[in-house]
Design a protein around this motif. Structure first.
Motif, short mmCIF file in Angstrom:
data_model
loop_
_atom_site.label_atom_id
_atom_site.label_comp_id
_atom_site.label_asym_id
_atom_site.label_seq_id
_atom_site.Cartn_x
_atom_site.Cartn_y
_atom_site.Cartn_z
N LEU A 51 48.77 21.44 31.65
CA LEU A 51 49.91 21.87 32.44
C LEU A 51 49.82 23.37 32.68
N ALA A 52 49.88 23.77 33.93
CA ALA A 52 49.81 25.18 34.30
C ALA A 52 51.20 25.74 34.52
N SER A 56 52.12 22.31 37.92
CA SER A 56 51.15 21.26 38.24
C SER A 56 50.28 20.96 37.03
N PHE A 57 49.73 19.76 37.04
CA PHE A 57 48.75 19.36 36.04
C PHE A 57 47.36 19.50 36.65
N TYR A 58 46.39 19.75 35.79
CA TYR A 58 44.99 19.80 36.21
C TYR A 58 44.21 18.85 35.32
N ASN A 102 33.95 16.00 30.80
CA ASN A 102 34.58 15.24 29.73
C ASN A 102 35.58 16.04 28.90
N SER A 103 35.80 17.29 29.26
CA SER A 103 36.84 18.06 28.58
C SER A 103 37.35 19.14 29.53
N LEU A 104 38.57 19.59 29.28
CA LEU A 104 39.17 20.59 30.13
C LEU A 104 40.24 21.33 29.34
N VAL A 105 40.27 22.65 29.51
CA VAL A 105 41.29 23.47 28.86
C VAL A 105 41.70 24.55 29.86
N LEU A 106 42.97 24.88 29.87
CA LEU A 106 43.48 25.99 30.68
C LEU A 106 43.56 27.18 29.75
N LEU A 112 40.29 27.38 34.32
CA LEU A 112 39.99 26.13 33.64
C LEU A 112 38.58 26.21 33.09
N TYR A 113 38.38 25.72 31.88
CA TYR A 113 37.05 25.66 31.28
C TYR A 113 36.85 24.25 30.76
#
Length: 186
Positions: A51-52, A56-58, A102-106, A112-113
């Motif tokens: 959630l940013a 919005s969600f990413y 397969n992974s995501l972090v804000l 995003l990484y």
């Protein structure tokens, strides 16, 4: 001798706890917000949504996108609580970009990484950076050497660096724990 028809205290307590935790007869079914199209939006979203500040969600989908192939190599997307999806980036079919995010972090820098399970310059997965506007950059390609291969999840530490694991490679051959800066230094 007269016996009591009362239940022992532990049995009574267990029955009360069970009654408290029974689902409500009036529970509602989940509401479908969006169904992915398998192409530009992606297919098989597998990362938790982030959630940013914009509300919005990413997220990332493991397949789909504009890359050639059966289902493409994956996408990054933005989705609203109302279900409107905006495709942000597609992972390339060839070259140094990864495939199968397969992974995501804000991160705290607003970018995003994440990691991909395959692809990259050596075929063993990458760490990537993406802006919320959709600019996708490969930060690091794993070699299946001392750095490892096939990265899994990634998180941001309190020091601002990103931390993750690989499922294979490393000196022992059984995976690694890595630290990478947001500039790509492993």
């Amino acid at each position: 001798m007269k016996t009591s028809s009362l239940l022992p205290v532990p049995a009574l307590a267990a029955m009360l706890m069970l009654a408290v935790h029974l689902p409500s007869a009036h529970a509602t079914a989940p509401t479908l917000v969006h169904s992915f199209n398998g192409y530009s939006e992606g297919a098989y979203p597998r990362t938790p949504l982030v959630l940013a500040a914009d509300g919005s969600f990413y997220g990332a989908a493991g397949n789909g996108g504009s890359a050639t192939g059966t289902l493409g190599k994956g996408t990054l997307f933005q989705i609203t609580t109302g279900g409107a999806v905006t495709p942000l980036a597609s992972f390339p079919a060839a070259g140094t970009g990864g495939s199968g995010p397969n992974s995501l972090v804000l991160a705290t820098d607003g970018n995003l990484y994440g990691t991909t399970s395959a692809g990259g310059a050596n075929g063993y997965g990458v760490v990537f950076k993406a802006t919320t506007g959709g600019t996708l950059t490969t930060l690091y390609s794993f070699t299946n050497g001392s750095d490892g291969a096939y990265p899994g999840g990634i998180v941001q530490g309190g020091d601002g660096n990103l931390y993750g694991t690989t499922g294979h490679g490393g000196p022992g051959g059984y995976g690694t724990f890595f630290k990478i800066t947001n500039g790509g230094t492993l």
